[in-house]
Motif scaffolding. Structure first.
Motif, PDB file in Angstrom:
ATOM      1  N   HIS A 227      -8.125  22.280 -41.419  1.00 25.49           N
ATOM      2  CA  HIS A 227      -7.978  22.687 -41.886  1.00 25.49           C
ATOM      3  C   HIS A 227      -7.811  24.114 -41.651  1.00 25.49           C
ATOM      4  O   HIS A 227      -6.544  25.156 -42.688  1.00 25.49           O
ATOM      5  CB  HIS A 227      -9.043  22.607 -43.222  1.00 25.49           C
TER       6      HIS A 227
ATOM      7  N   CYS B   3      -4.605  25.487 -39.437  1.00 25.70           N
ATOM      8  CA  CYS B   3      -2.903  25.040 -40.980  1.00 25.70           C
ATOM      9  C   CYS B   3      -2.804  26.603 -41.323  1.00 25.70           C
ATOM     10  O   CYS B   3      -2.079  27.400 -41.740  1.00 25.70           O
ATOM     11  CB  CYS B   3      -2.805  24.126 -41.699  1.00 25.70           C
TER      12      CYS B   3
ATOM     13  N   LEU C 153      -1.467  22.062 -46.209  1.00 27.61           N
ATOM     14  CA  LEU C 153      -3.466  22.373 -45.772  1.00 27.61           C
ATOM     15  C   LEU C 153      -3.738  21.045 -45.971  1.00 27.61           C
ATOM     16  O   LEU C 153      -5.082  21.025 -45.117  1.00 27.61           O
ATOM     17  CB  LEU C 153      -3.816  23.212 -46.742  1.00 27.61           C
TER      18      LEU C 153
ATOM     19  N   SER D  78      -3.637  18.427 -43.530  1.00 25.47           N
ATOM     20  CA  SER D  78      -3.890  18.798 -41.843  1.00 25.47           C
ATOM     21  C   SER D  78      -5.173  18.852 -41.651  1.00 25.47           C
ATOM     22  O   SER D  78      -4.660  17.028 -40.613  1.00 25.47           O
ATOM     23  CB  SER D  78      -3.729  20.443 -41.842  1.00 25.47           C
TER      24      SER D  78
END
Length: 1522
Positions: free
Chosen positions: A29, A32, A77, A80
């Protein structure tokens, strides 16, 4: 089951594998977020976010990243994480399947853990079952306008402040945060700049430097302390090496500043991205030309030393002195702002654009998504566009976006990209290089020469024309030269922006075009080495200068800048000699400058003017006078938005400054305490006593009393208005307001009671109390007024022209009263404020009003500020501020009343109902009230604990508070007992019933066990209720109360009920839900039954304040309150009802109430009480005797004033002649001394009577009095002429006339049968009649009727026949004490009110007329509203404080401090509402001008009309004569 060592390792490895894969999931996260630009790697490294990430990912399975605005970014998001986890699991699966080295385990725990993480990730990220990572997002409001917040900041001029880890400066900043938090503190932040050396260097001799901003922000939890949270983060982020590296101090620049902000969001959530300080554009590295030049002697002459030695700032000119061509250096550019107020519109080229359009346009103009939806972030974006000095790229962007006549704000406009701006800027840089090659002038010289600027602009325009690609790209913005937007105009605008758009010019441009209210602090990395800019419009901003401590503080809250007064400073600073006088010493005294928030003012603080030779301001602002402060270490550049200079001609800057040190008008800040409410209770008696002492002039060693000066001015304004009524210049008008009282919340409730008392006292005056918000909504809006639906208030119903306006605002900074203090200066000259101290925002406004009127140094005689002396009280539940304000309003009420009663004409035009005798009674009760407050609070006036062996009222109140606290805590205790029982029985395996049976030897296979287990199941089901019953039995409380959260209903007169409700609800605002409380209030004499009886359930808590029904005027009121309580308590279920407590002075306990708390009487008896048989010391010690009262120190302090008055008005036992004959030297043989012995028989003691019984007694007393008068033998049937009385009169008449004639003949010296003034006064004094000369003169003036000013024998006989009451009416008690101050002087000669009347009545109590009994009714009403109600409010506050503190203490003890919270704070932390809510104040300045001019026009029209009517009337008369 026993787990072996191998098993433990197996489970531990499983957990570690799972946790490791979970951290990798969260890392995906974060990666990303980095790729999407939501967070930068530099922010992670510099600000320590990586520590937060590691902690959250490891222990909380989450990661906090800013929430993106685009929906696709949100989905990406989320995806990911599970995508990365799935990829890791697949890779591990194939590695294990292929038997790769290290992946051939028979029990692949890592594989199982990776599968589990995949399932977990898919369930949370894809399906949304439970969110394991936090996305912080602000609520997108369609119109974000208002926030309650405050700025604060500090400029440190010496690095010694950073010794000892910087704790000294951090202490001051923490104190400033604590004070600013009173304006609201759901979140907060601080920014500072650190200087870092640059690798490059300019070749023209200018110093190079690179300033890096360091920002920390915090969103406070409900019970967290924002000041401590910010301090902790600030220490780690601002200068983290201070605690680790002792030598790091040498690298700190000499001049450092911190700028901070606390925020209370009102139209959006309090989120991290909405927290100040704001920054729209992320830091960028750009080509920047530095135009600064250091002073040549800075190395030798700086007495304090220069910490920037050896750094890049110290780059010098070449020894030959020849300057080379200027070259730009790669410099970090970032801007920050902190702002309180609202940003509504921005004007550009005659068009006005709303806030939402500006936000969308800024995203395109700056090529950066909005960092937050709040309005302040948009201000940061506009500042980014305007601040362009030294950078051609920024200058080109500014001109394209805002600097051309064709520029417009449009979300759909097509603007150049950053790369295109760089290309155009490169042309300007090359042009400058070419220009300096032929004309070798340094940049700071070129900036001051308009001709060289134009030459450079022509050069740039020529080069732009030659570059066809650039010319083509600029066609969208550049027009023909005739439009003012040609290529040459473009080049001129860019060059001017390059040289001029420094920080001051940036703020000036923004403020001139922005609409809203602003308390603004603007900062830029390009200017942070020497300056910061502040602005105020509609929001306050103050700066304090500490020359001895090398410190400058600023803040939105005036009190915040006093934080450095009592704080420790570095030891190296000289302490100096304290001055006993208040003479101004500019080298040592701390001075405060308040910016003009009404007219609008900008202030640039240049705190390095002693280091740099170049001017801190650009050419457009060079005409501004620089004001030196701090021993010339700093300079101020002040611009007024109204276009005039910051001070008048002939005055200096310090003339408008406020002296903070050695100033008796300045109140020190209160020290922090774990329980601020306890401090307020302790201080209440002393502060109320100080207000009385200040008013009386007792123990005041100062030359004057501020309150007395303000009272003198108020009296002057009142007399001026009453004179107009008396002289028929003003006529009574239904909508004309004579006295307007206004405020907000608690202050308004006190104002309403004050206005009510005044209105009832003077019914012909129109006295109204109106909320400041309503007034601001009516008069402070430029376009559309806010209607007051449900209230009879409008511009037509209220004529406020020249009305005496009293603003009640304890803080002196609440927005609406502050706005009214400015707005109404255009409607009336008679504005006053009742506030906590002289040094408040409203006080500043009123002082500036007088200065603007040209009063100048006569300001002290035109004082407009009444002060309670409380100072700033940070506790949100208001206690001492309420009591002190009510006490001061009582003194003001007495003053206004005595001024009106001093003139018969004023009494007539006001229809005065109150009398001087009523005021004497009120003042007597007022002075005795201090002892009552001591008894209730448990502290004396010195703040010392009062110990009473017999039990004090405070003890009774705290006992009641403990009982109610037990009610509130029973659920918590029951849950704790339940948890203990469940854990104990489950772990041991023996529930209660089964365990007892097993212990008794019952066989395990017995069928009885089935019943016992069923019984144990029932115990588990009803265990919380069982535990509550057990608690109630042990604590001896009602068993049948409902087992739910408690509701408290407070019943009393309006101001007490409302203030107590606010107090109690704020105490429990931060309590945990399991110990929560619901609070209501109502008036028992009005709507208690209608509003609250349907809420009555078993266990509801009702507390009611009862008026003292022993007083005849209040008996019916107490009966109504008692009836309401009985009706509420009679609603029962299962034989139980609400638990009610009464607080009052009548010792009778209502039969349906649980408890009656009786307040002691510290006042003399009223006549009605005496007639019922009460005496001093009755009621089982609940009342205090006269001897004890008179021995009290405070009562004797003002005794001399009363004795002075008593000498002027002596007691007359019969009439003036009798007194003359008894005390005089003249005696006559016919004189009879037939004084009647007083009736010593007393009625049976009446105590513990209900209000109904008392009401019956008063009715019986009235009928008995009439019957006694009628039952005497009379000479006719009219029952009006008693026979015995007529016989006595007939016998004595002849003797009396003879004696009076002889006295007349004795003092008639010239024998002409008439007494002159001198004969009357001197003659009666010579025979010692017992009256002073002043009193005799008043009597003479009362009876003289002929033109020659003499008394006839008949007039003399009338005087001699006057009794004591008539003489007192003639002479009237003086309204001034021996010092000439208007004062109400209590009559200390009576043991009870009306004793003199009883003694002089022929048959004592038997024939006290009903009218005489009722003559004290109004005094009793005033006693209830001004004195008794205050005692009940304090009593309720003491009880509620005990409730709240006991509940908080319980949570603190059981959790070892983890669950502790502050009862003196709420989760909003808003003690002072300083921003427009709910009414905007953006138009106050414009409306003030409009109202002023309309008022002038109306007066002019009225004057012309009157002149015309007069001329016409005169003309008509002349025509009739002809």
């Amino acid at each position: 089951m026993i787990i072996s060592g191998e098993g433990w390792r197996y489970y531990l490895n499983s957990i570690l594998y799972y946790q490791g894969f979970a951290v990798l999931h969260e890392l995906a996260h974060l990666v990303c977020a980095l790729l999407l630009g939501l967070v930068t790697l530099s922010e992670l490294c510099q600000n320590g976010l990586w520590k937060t990430f590691l902690l959250e990912a490891t222990f909380f399975r989450r990661v906090s990243v800013p929430y993106p605005e685009e929906s696709w970014k949100v989905e990406l998001l989320k995806a990911s994480g599970w995508f990365a986890s799935t990829a890791i699991a697949i890779i591990l699966h194939f590695l294990h399947r292929n038997g790769a080295k290290g992946f051939a385990d028979k029990k692949p725990l890592y594989l199982f853990a990776s599968y589990l993480v995949v399932v977990d990730a898919f369930a949370t990220d894809a399906l949304g079952f439970r969110q394991l990572f936090t996305l912080e997002r602000a609520a997108i409001a369609p119109n974000v306008l208002t926030v309650f917040c405050g700025n604060f900041g500090a400029i440190i001029l010496h690095r010694a402040w950073f010794e000892k880890g910087g704790n000294l400066i951090y202490d001051i900043i923490e104190k400033m945060i604590q004070i600013t938090m009173m304006r609201g503190a759901q979140s907060g932040g601080i920014v500072t700049f650190r200087c870092k050396e640059t690798k490059g260097d300019t070749t023209d001799g200018h110093p190079t430097f690179d300033m890096h901003g360091s920002r920390t922000r915090v969103v406070k939890s409900k019970r967290g302390d924002l000041s401590k949270m910010l301090r902790a983060k600030m220490k780690n982020w601002s200068f983290p090496s201070l605690n680790k590296n002792p030598n790091y101090l040498d690298t700190i620049r000499e001049r450092v500043f911190f700028a901070g902000h606390t925020r209370f969001a009102t139209t959006s959530k309090a989120t991290f991205d909405g927290t100040h300080p704001h920054q729209w554009s992320k830091p960028k590295t750009l080509n920047v030309y530095n135009m600064e030049k250091l002073k040549d002697n800075d190395l030798e002459d700086l007495s304090l030393g220069n910490a920037v030695k050896g750094t890049a700032i110290m780059k010098r000119l070449t020894k030959s002195g020849v300057r080379e061509i200027a070259t730009p250096t790669k410099t970090r550019v970032e801007n920050f702002i902190s702002h309180n107020g609202d940003f509504e519109y921005y004007s550009l080229n005659g068009e006005t654009y709303e806030f939402e359009t500006i936000q969308e346009w800024l995203e395109k103009a700056l090529e950066t998504p909005r960092p937050s939806s709040v309005d302040s972030a948009a201000i940061a974006g506009v500042i980014d566009l305007i601040r362009s000095k030294g950078s051609f790229m920024l200058s080109v962007r500014y001109v394209v976006c805002l600097g051309l006549p064709t520029s417009r704000i449009d979300a759909d406009i097509d603007l150049p990209s950053h790369r295109e701006y760089d290309v155009i800027a490169k042309v300007f840089e090359d042009s400058l290089h070419e220009f300096q090659t032929t004309t070798p002038y340094p940049l700071h010289i070129m900036a001051e020469d308009e001709g060289k600027r134009m030459d450079l602009a022509r050069k740039c325009a020529c080069n732009l024309t030659e570059d066809t690609a650039i010319s083509e790209s600029l066609k969208k913005f550049v027009r023909s030269e005739e439009t003012g937007a040609g290529l040459y105009n473009f080049a001129v605008a860019v060059v001017n922006a390059f040289f001029d758009n420094d920080l001051l010019q940036t703020v000036r441009i923004f403020m001139s075009n922005a609409k809203g209210s602003f308390g603004l602090c603007a900062m830029s990395s390009l200017d942070a080495h020497r300056q910061v800019c502040l602005a105020a419009r509609g929001q306050t901003m103050s700066l304090a200068f500490y020359p001895r401590k090398q410190l400058i503080l600023w803040g939105s809250e005036q009190a915040a800048v006093k934080a450095g007064l009592n704080m420790d400073s570095p030891e190296m600073f000289p302490s100096g000699n304290s001055l006993d006088t208040s003479i101004l010493n500019l080298k040592e005294d701390v001075l405060r400058l308040d910016l003009d928030d009404l007219g609008g003012e900008i202030c640039l603080v240049d705190y390095a003017q002693d280091i740099y030779e170049t001017s801190p301001v650009s050419v457009p602002n060079r005409d501004i006078k620089a004001e030196s402060v701090m021993h010339n270490q700093a300079r101020l550049y002040i611009i007024s938005e109204e276009g005039h200079h910051h001070h008048k001609e002939g005055t200096l800057l310090y003339h408008r400054m406020t002296k903070l040190t050695k100033n008796r008008l300045i109140t020190d800040l209160q020290p922090d305490s774990p329980d601020l409410i306890a401090n307020d209770i302790r201080d209440t008696p002393g502060i109320c006593a100080s207000i009385q002492d200040d008013w009386l002039g007792v123990g005041n060693d100062s030359m004057f009393s501020l309150n007395r000066l303000t009272a003198w001015n108020l009296g002057r304004c009142l007399k001026s208005r009453l004179e107009k009524y008396a002289n028929k210049e003003l006529h009574t008008c239904p909508n004309r307001v004579d006295i307007l009282v206004t405020g907000c919340e608690v202050s308004l409730w006190l104002a309403e009671q004050f206005a009510s008392d005044l209105q009832k006292s003077f019914p012909k005056l129109r006295i109204v109390a109106v909320s400041s918000n309503k007034l601001l909504g009516l008069y402070g809006q430029e376009e559309i007024n806010i209607p007051t639906i449900g209230h009879s208030i409008s511009e037509q119903s209220l004529n406020l022209d020249d009305a005496i306006t009293i603003i009640v605002s304890h803080s002196g900074g609440t927005f609406s009263p502050l706005g009214c203090s400015s707005l109404f200066q255009s409607k009336t000259d008679s504005i006053f404020v009742v506030t906590s101290e002289w040094d408040t925002q409203i006080g500043k406004q009123l002082r500036s009003f007088d200065n603007n009127e040209g009063i100048g140094f006569q300001l002290v005689f035109n004082s407009r500020i009444f002060v309670t002396g409380c100072g700033m009280r940070p506790a949100e539940p208001c206690l001492v501020s309420v009591a002190a304000t009510h006490q001061l309003l009582t003194n003001i009420f007495e003053f206004i009343s005595v001024v009106i009663l001093s003139d018969d004409r004023y009494k007539k035009v006001t229809g005065a109902v109150v009398t001087l005798k009523d005021l004497q009674i009120l003042e007597c009760c007022n002075r005795e009230n201090i002892q009552a407050l001591e008894d209730i609070a448990g502290y004396d006036v010195a703040g010392l604990k009062v110990f009473n062996d017999g039990g004090s009222t405070e003890q009774s109140l705290r006992e009641a508070g403990n009982v109610w606290a037990q009610h509130i805590l029973e659920n918590v205790k029951a849950y704790i007992m339940t948890i203990i029982y469940i854990i104990g029985t489950v772990v041991s395996g023996y529930p209660l019933a089964s365990g007892i049976a097993t212990g008794s030897g019952l066989a395990a296979d017995s069928k009885v066990f089935y019943f016992l287990r069923f019984l144990d199941a029932l115990i588990y089901i009803f265990l919380p209720q069982i535990n509550i019953i057990i608690l109630r039995v042990l604590e001896r409380r009602h068993l049948l109360h409902r087992m739910v959260g408690r509701t408290v209903v407070i019943a009393d007169i309006p101001w007490v009920a409302q203030a107590s409700e606010a107090f109690l609800s704020k105490i429990f605002a931060c309590s945990y839900s399991i110990a929560g409380l619901t609070v209501f209030s109502a008036n028992p004499s009005d709507h208690l039954v209608h509003r609250m009886t349907h809420r009555v359930v078993r266990g509801s808590l009702l507390i009611c304040g009862r008026p003292d029904g022993r007083l005849s005027a209040l008996t019916a009121s107490e009966q109504a309150a008692s009836l309401s309580i009985n009706q509420a308590s009679s609603i029962q279920s299962l034989g139980s009802t609400c638990e009610s407590i009464t607080i009052g002075h009548n010792p009778f306990k209502l039969p349906l109430t649980e408890r009656a708390i009786v307040l002691k009487r510290f006042r003399p008896l009223f006549l009605c009480e005496y007639l019922l048989g009460y005496k001093e010391g009755d009621d089982l010690g609940l009342d205090v005797s006269v001897s004890l009262r008179k021995s009290h120190t405070r009562t004797n302090m003002a005794l001399d004033d009363s004795l002075t008055r008593n000498k002027m008005i002596q007691a007359h036992e019969n009439n003036l002649l009798d007194n003359t004959l008894k005390k005089g030297k003249v005696t006559f043989k016919d004189e009879e001394n037939s004084s009647e012995k007083p009736d010593r028989r007393r009625a049976a003691l009446t105590k513990g009577k209900s209000s109904a019984a008392l009401l019956g007694q008063y009715k019986s007393l009235e009928s008995t009095t009439v019957a006694n008068m009628q039952n005497e033998n009379c000479i006719d049937d009219s029952s009006q002429f008693p026979l015995s009385q007529m016989i006595d009169v007939a016998i004595k008449e002849k003797k009396w006339n003879s004696a009076a004639l002889r006295v007349f003949q004795m003092i008639d010296l010239d024998g002409n049968g008439l007494l002159s003034k001198e004969e009357f006064v001197t003659g009666l004094q010579n025979i010692e009649c017992g009256m002073s000369r002043e009193a005799l003169l008043l009597v003479f003036e009362k009876f003289v009727k002929n033109d020659n000013g003499t008394l006839s024998i008949d007039d003399f006989f009338k005087i001699m026949k006057s009794n004591e009451l008539e003489i007192e009416e003639y002479t009237k008690p003086p309204i001034r004490d021996r010092r000439g101050l208007i004062q109400v002087l209590p009559d200390t000669r009576e043991n009870f009110f009306g004793e003199k009347l009883v003694k002089k009545t022929r048959n004592g109590r038997k024939q006290i007329a009903t009218g005489a009994l009722k003559s004290q009714n109004f005094a009793q009403e005033l006693y209830e509203s001004r004195i008794a109600s205050l005692q009940r409010f304090l009593a309720m506050s003491v009880m509620f404080h005990q409730m709240g503190s006991k509940v908080e203490r319980f949570f603190r003890l059981i959790s070892f401090g983890l669950l502790s919270y502050r009862i003196d704070r709420t989760h909003s932390i808003m003690r002072i509402a300083t921003t427009a809510s709910p009414v905007s104040g953006a138009d106050v300045r414009d409306r003030k001008r409009a109202i002023f001019y309309m008022r002038r026009i109306h007066r002019s029209v009225e004057t012309i009309e009157n002149a015309w009517l007069g001329y016409k009337a005169k003309k008509d008369i002349e025509e009739k004569k002809e």
